[in-house]
Design an enzyme around this catalytic site. Structure first.
Site, PDB file in Angstrom:
ATOM      1  CB  CYS A 156       4.236  80.370  59.692  1.00  0.00           C
ATOM      2  SG  CYS A 156       3.358  79.518  60.991  1.00  0.00           S
ATOM      3  CB  CYS A 215       1.387  78.003  59.206  1.00  0.00           C
ATOM      4  SG  CYS A 215       1.330  79.389  60.354  1.00  0.00           S
TER       5      CYS A 215
END
Lengths: 105, 315
Positions: A32, A29
């Site tokens: 993230c 991710c």
């Protein structure tokens, strides 16, 4: 920030008194990873008031789903072990996370 | 003048990084502004197979990491900041961020595009709860579950194939009766045993109580409505819409020329109608939006920026 895993999630979050923030992220991710430094800065700012934690869901997928997290990045705020608020995806920005924390400290 | 840059680049995707690499290498004082992590949309892509010269197994993030390093090695400055307002009419351009105000002789707009939403009930509420636009972010959650990919273009089919590495079954829902994706991609998809297809159908609604539980489809030819429910043992499934993109043009659309899709119109030198304002990458009106065309745009904009500064500013 406290690093959460399957085996300490219950003690650090669900059985914890007061405010606990959990940053759900994963290796794949990129948004993230972009967000993480902002969360770390907030962890410093709210030290002593809110317990900041992070959970890499790659090894704890079922645990994340049990918390109704099905997308990243997601930031959950718990109080006395109960989930009280969250921000996810495009909403998961430093300003929104701080606003969420600020409401409850 | 304080904070005066030769070139301020808005957006650190491949177009912005390429522009920054070129202007910094040409010794122009360069700043690249990005609200998220560097890389743009390409960092959510696992495979970059068609970028010429990309090494085997190159991923979006690895390619971008090298671009960032290269731009910074030539002296480009990079800041994480969301831009709220721009004033590009005068000779000295003003770019206002959340934290700082920047001034520049040239602004290169490389803000890119973002995925288009379906615009159906339930979609926004269930984003992050089973609805996702980022396969690399969320594929893990759907290990051994079912996934529906909405769309029939290259991105939809490629992401669907990526998701078959995790999901039990991936069904592509497309509004036409054939895929728009390139032949090479289509052929791979039809051979993949985990892939299934629903033709002529569009999404009407996504339902669920805090998590995706149902997907309502409408057949465009027959008008039939089908409600797909999560298998009981799973309780949920994934929905990944890949139905095109929208340009990130909010800051510019009121004073720059756009096409009917909202993409900025430039000449072949990446110039907009405003002197000293260039556009590069996915934000531009063009026929192919790929890393390879984005970096080309960036390089052209950078070289034109240098010429513009040489001609318009005397030391």
């Amino acid at each position: 920030m406290i690093i959460l895993e399957k085996n300490n999630f219950e003690d650090e979050v669900l059985k914890s008194k007061g405010l606990v923030l959990v940053d759900f992220w994963s290796d794949g991710c990129e948004p993230c990873k972009a967000l993480m430094p902002d969360v770390e800065a907030l962890a410093e700012k709210y030290e002593g008031k809110v317990k900041f934690c992070k959970l890499n869901i790659t090894k704890a997928r079922r645990l994340a789903i049990s918390q109704r997290v099905m997308g990243l990045p997601t930031i959950l705020l718990y109080k006395d072990g109960e989930k009280i608020e969250e921000v996810t995806k495009d909403e998961a920005k430093a300003a929104n996370i701080e606003a969420m924390v600020e409401k409850h400290v | 003048m304080e904070n005066l840059y030769d070139v301020v680049i808005i957006g650190a995707g491949p177009a912005g990084l390429s522009a920054g690499l070129y202007t910094a290498r040409a010794k122009m004082k360069t700043l690249i502004l990005e609200k998220d992590k560097a890389g743009g949309q390409i960092v959510t892509t696992n495979e970059v197979a068609n970028y010429p010269g990309s090494i085997e197994d190159a991923t979006g993030p690895s390619l971008v990491a090298r671009m960032v390093e290269q731009a910074e090695n030539f002296g480009a400055e990079r800041k994480k900041e969301e831009i709220l307002k721009v004033d590009l009419q005068d000779k000295i351009k003003v770019v206002e961020g959340e934290k700082n105000v920047y001034k520049a002789k040239v602004v290169i707009i490389a803000t890119g595009a973002s995925p288009r939403y379906l615009g159906v009930p339930g979609e926004r509420e269930l984003t992050g709860k089973g609805v996702s636009y980022c396969a690399t972010c969320d594929a893990d959650f759907f290990t051994d579950l079912e996934v529906y990919v909405i769309g029939g273009g290259d991105t939809a089919v490629e992401e669907a194939m990526y998701l078959t590495k995790f999901a039990r079954k991936v069904t592509v829902v497309h509004r036409r009766d054939e895929l728009r994706a390139a032949k090479s991609i289509r052929e791979k998809a039809f051979k993949n045993e985990k892939m299934a297809f629903i033709w002529d159908s569009v999404v009407e609604e996504i339902k669920g109580d805090g998590i995706v539980e149902k997907l309502v489809l409408k057949n465009k030819k027959t008008g039939d409505i089908t409600e797909i429910e999560a298998p009981e043992e799973d309780g949920t499934f994934g929905i990944f819409p890949f139905v095109g993109y929208i340009p990130k043009n909010e800051l510019f659309k009121d004073f720059l020329e756009t096409d009917k899709g909202g993409y900025l119109i430039t000449d072949p030198d990446m110039k907009t109608v405003l002197p000293g304002v260039f556009a590069a990458g996915d934000i531009r009106h063009k026929s192919l939006r790929q890393v390879v065309t984005a970096v080309a745009d960036g390089a052209i904009a950078a070289v034109q920026a240098e010429k513009y500064i040489e001609n318009s500013f005397e030391d």
